[in-house]
Enzyme design. Structure first.
Site, PDB file in Angstrom:
ATOM      1  N   LYS A  13      41.965  41.174  44.367  1.00 26.05           N
ATOM      2  CA  LYS A  13      41.992  42.704  44.597  1.00 26.05           C
ATOM      3  C   LYS A  13      40.768  42.813  45.256  1.00 26.05           C
ATOM      4  O   LYS A  13      40.674  43.740  46.160  1.00 26.05           O
ATOM      5  CB  LYS A  13      41.930  43.222  42.999  1.00 26.05           C
ATOM      6  N   ARG A  87      43.517  50.331  34.365  1.00 25.99           N
ATOM      7  CA  ARG A  87      43.577  49.001  33.665  1.00 25.99           C
ATOM      8  C   ARG A  87      44.686  49.170  32.570  1.00 25.99           C
ATOM      9  O   ARG A  87      45.127  48.024  32.016  1.00 25.99           O
ATOM     10  CB  ARG A  87      42.389  48.572  33.251  1.00 25.99           C
ATOM     11  N   ARG A 126      34.760  30.598  41.943  1.00 23.96           N
ATOM     12  CA  ARG A 126      34.099  31.702  42.537  1.00 23.96           C
ATOM     13  C   ARG A 126      32.584  31.892  42.392  1.00 23.96           C
ATOM     14  O   ARG A 126      32.257  31.738  41.488  1.00 23.96           O
ATOM     15  CB  ARG A 126      34.905  33.153  41.883  1.00 23.96           C
ATOM     16  N   ARG A 159      29.495  34.629  38.166  1.00 22.34           N
ATOM     17  CA  ARG A 159      29.468  35.728  37.090  1.00 22.34           C
ATOM     18  C   ARG A 159      29.580  35.157  35.743  1.00 22.34           C
ATOM     19  O   ARG A 159      30.464  34.165  35.525  1.00 22.34           O
ATOM     20  CB  ARG A 159      30.805  36.501  37.687  1.00 22.34           C
ATOM     21  N   ARG A 170      40.037  36.902  29.502  1.00 20.93           N
ATOM     22  CA  ARG A 170      40.465  38.042  30.612  1.00 20.93           C
ATOM     23  C   ARG A 170      42.083  37.977  30.844  1.00 20.93           C
ATOM     24  O   ARG A 170      42.656  39.126  30.972  1.00 20.93           O
ATOM     25  CB  ARG A 170      39.708  37.861  31.436  1.00 20.93           C
TER      26      ARG A 170
HETATM   27  P1  AP5 Z   1      38.854  38.499  44.120  1.00 18.55           P
HETATM   28  O1  AP5 Z   1      39.106  39.165  45.426  1.00 18.55           O
HETATM   29  O2  AP5 Z   1      37.426  38.517  43.554  1.00 18.55           O
HETATM   30  O3  AP5 Z   1      39.741  38.609  43.120  1.00 18.55           O
HETATM   31  P2  AP5 Z   1      39.924  39.893  41.989  1.00 18.55           P
HETATM   32  O4  AP5 Z   1      41.323  40.095  41.774  1.00 18.55           O
HETATM   33  O5  AP5 Z   1      38.938  41.034  42.452  1.00 18.55           O
HETATM   34  O6  AP5 Z   1      39.223  39.332  40.809  1.00 18.55           O
HETATM   35  P3  AP5 Z   1      38.341  39.746  39.674  1.00 18.55           P
HETATM   36  O7  AP5 Z   1      37.966  38.515  38.884  1.00 18.55           O
HETATM   37  O8  AP5 Z   1      37.100  40.712  40.135  1.00 18.55           O
HETATM   38  O9  AP5 Z   1      39.259  40.856  38.871  1.00 18.55           O
HETATM   39  P4  AP5 Z   1      39.034  41.434  37.513  1.00 18.55           P
HETATM   40  O10 AP5 Z   1      40.116  42.463  37.373  1.00 18.55           O
HETATM   41  O11 AP5 Z   1      38.912  40.357  36.407  1.00 18.55           O
HETATM   42  O12 AP5 Z   1      37.577  41.825  37.399  1.00 18.55           O
HETATM   43  P5  AP5 Z   1      36.759  43.292  37.598  1.00 18.55           P
HETATM   44  O13 AP5 Z   1      35.812  43.110  38.308  1.00 18.55           O
HETATM   45  O14 AP5 Z   1      37.814  44.388  38.041  1.00 18.55           O
HETATM   46  O15 AP5 Z   1      39.167  36.723  44.354  1.00 18.55           O
HETATM   47  C1  AP5 Z   1      38.769  35.764  43.470  1.00 18.55           C
HETATM   48  C2  AP5 Z   1      38.545  34.439  44.003  1.00 18.55           C
HETATM   49  O16 AP5 Z   1      39.631  34.016  44.703  1.00 18.55           O
HETATM   50  C3  AP5 Z   1      37.371  34.473  45.133  1.00 18.55           C
HETATM   51  O17 AP5 Z   1      36.681  33.387  45.050  1.00 18.55           O
HETATM   52  C4  AP5 Z   1      37.849  34.716  46.415  1.00 18.55           C
HETATM   53  O18 AP5 Z   1      37.364  33.970  47.527  1.00 18.55           O
HETATM   54  C5  AP5 Z   1      39.451  33.817  46.111  1.00 18.55           C
HETATM   55  N1  AP5 Z   1      40.545  34.260  46.861  1.00 18.55           N
HETATM   56  C6  AP5 Z   1      40.804  35.582  47.222  1.00 18.55           C
HETATM   57  N2  AP5 Z   1      42.143  35.695  47.842  1.00 18.55           N
HETATM   58  C7  AP5 Z   1      42.550  34.288  48.119  1.00 18.55           C
HETATM   59  C8  AP5 Z   1      43.536  33.765  48.593  1.00 18.55           C
HETATM   60  N3  AP5 Z   1      44.646  34.598  49.083  1.00 18.55           N
HETATM   61  N4  AP5 Z   1      43.657  32.402  48.786  1.00 18.55           N
HETATM   62  C9  AP5 Z   1      42.693  31.631  48.136  1.00 18.55           C
HETATM   63  N5  AP5 Z   1      41.656  32.293  47.324  1.00 18.55           N
HETATM   64  C10 AP5 Z   1      41.479  33.402  47.307  1.00 18.55           C
HETATM   65  O19 AP5 Z   1      36.230  43.668  36.159  1.00 18.55           O
HETATM   66  C11 AP5 Z   1      35.567  42.790  35.325  1.00 18.55           C
HETATM   67  C12 AP5 Z   1      35.311  43.151  34.003  1.00 18.55           C
HETATM   68  O20 AP5 Z   1      34.972  44.964  34.133  1.00 18.55           O
HETATM   69  C13 AP5 Z   1      36.687  43.325  33.261  1.00 18.55           C
HETATM   70  O21 AP5 Z   1      37.066  42.116  32.669  1.00 18.55           O
HETATM   71  C14 AP5 Z   1      36.562  44.488  32.298  1.00 18.55           C
HETATM   72  O22 AP5 Z   1      35.679  43.905  31.116  1.00 18.55           O
HETATM   73  C15 AP5 Z   1      35.830  45.292  33.070  1.00 18.55           C
HETATM   74  N6  AP5 Z   1      36.584  46.566  33.611  1.00 18.55           N
HETATM   75  C16 AP5 Z   1      36.550  46.726  34.967  1.00 18.55           C
HETATM   76  N7  AP5 Z   1      37.405  47.633  35.148  1.00 18.55           N
HETATM   77  C17 AP5 Z   1      37.909  48.422  33.888  1.00 18.55           C
HETATM   78  C18 AP5 Z   1      38.621  49.358  33.440  1.00 18.55           C
HETATM   79  N8  AP5 Z   1      39.318  50.167  34.445  1.00 18.55           N
HETATM   80  N9  AP5 Z   1      38.696  49.559  32.263  1.00 18.55           N
HETATM   81  C19 AP5 Z   1      38.039  48.635  31.177  1.00 18.55           C
HETATM   82  N10 AP5 Z   1      37.291  47.713  31.715  1.00 18.55           N
HETATM   83  C20 AP5 Z   1      37.193  47.320  32.966  1.00 18.55           C
END
Ligand code: AP5
Length: 214
Positions: A13, A87, A126, A159, A170
């Site tokens: 994402k 979410r 990552r 992270r 997660r």
């Molecule tokens: P990346 O692009 O970083 O993936 P992502 O989907 O953004 O992963 P996140 O772990 O950031 O998502 P998340 O939803 O768990 O975390 P968030 O920060 O929103 O890619 C991942 C890896 O893969 C990278 O190394 C990249 O280089 C690689 N990659 C990407 N595309 C690729 C491809 N095509 N091929 C190969 N490799 C690839 O949330 C974190 C925490 O915050 C949550 O757990 C929760 O506690 C809280 N939170 C956030 N939003 C909310 C909400 N709305 N409500 C409640 N709690 C929330």
């Protein structure tokens, strides 16, 4: 145009949002980034959020809604790309209400589909820049100089929620709370699934083709 990009942790994402927000000139709203900034700044909201984020749990809706309101207002005029929000169905409802009050709505909800084994591989490998937040992967996208960000030269780190024990939580939280959004957006006729594996540039093209043919 308002686009929701959702999918399991590690689906790409953040990677795709950076490309899409630039391409379509949309305001990028990432609740994960907003929460990490609040935690880094040690604000009261950040201290509260940390208790949940470090365990891989969702931060309570009341905290997230407070955090995101201002960002949503910024995006209402220009259009926005929502990454990590909503979410769960109750956040989706809150978003609909907020947009509808301004005469807007979510135009498309794009779901990034990636196998669980690949998600685990992506998340455990990552690394992120401690200063500018650029994302790397130890094998798939290494930094040019080991341990240092290509863009700003600062240290890259893992992270805290990318440790294996937290990742499994997660993924479970995603299945229980976020996965029901597929049905929520399908009922509204806005759901589109895109294959999130393969070259990130190909994933980007597939998303653009879904957006352009809407
Ligand atoms: P990346 O692009 O970083 O993936 P992502 O989907 O953004 O992963 P996140 O772990 O950031 O998502 P998340 O939803 O768990 O975390 P968030 O920060 O929103 O890619 C991942 C890896 O893969 C990278 O190394 C990249 O280089 C690689 N990659 C990407 N595309 C690729 C491809 N095509 N091929 C190969 N490799 C690839 O949330 C974190 C925490 O915050 C949550 O757990 C929760 O506690 C809280 N939170 C956030 N939003 C909310 C909400 N709305 N409500 C409640 N709690 C929330």
């Amino acid at each position: 145009m308002n686009i929701v990009l959702f999918g399991p942790p590690g689906a790409g994402k953040g990677t795709q949002s950076a490309l899409l927000s630039k391409h379509y000139n949309l305001h990028h709203v990432s609740t994960g980034d907003l929460l990490r900034n609040a935690m880094k700044a040690n604000t009261s909201l950040g201290i509260e959020a940390k208790k949940f984020v470090d365990k891989g749990a969702l931060v309570p809706d009341s905290v997230v809604t407070g955090l995101i309101k201002e960002e949503l207002q910024k995006g209402i005029g220009v259009g926005m790309l929502l990454d990590g929000f909503p979410r769960n169905p109750s956040q989706a409802q809150a978003l609909d209400e907020l947009l509808n009050a301004e005469g807007k709505n979510v135009d498309q909800a794009i779901f990034l589909e990636v196998d669980k084994s690949e998600l685990l591989n992506r998340l455990t490998g990552r690394r992120v820049c401690s200063s500018c937040g650029a994302t790397y992967h130890v094998k798939l996208k290494p930094t040019k100089t080991e341990g240092r960000c290509d863009l700003c030269g600062e240290k890259v780190v893992q992270r805290p929620d990318d440790q294996e024990s937290v990742i499994s939580n997660r993924l479970e939280v995603y299945d229980q709370s976020t996965s029901p959004l597929k049905e929520y957006f399908s009922k509204q006729g806005k759901f589109v699934a895109v294959k999130g594996s393969g070259d990130p540039k190909d994933v980007f093209r597939a998303i653009c083709s879904a957006v352009d043919s809407r």
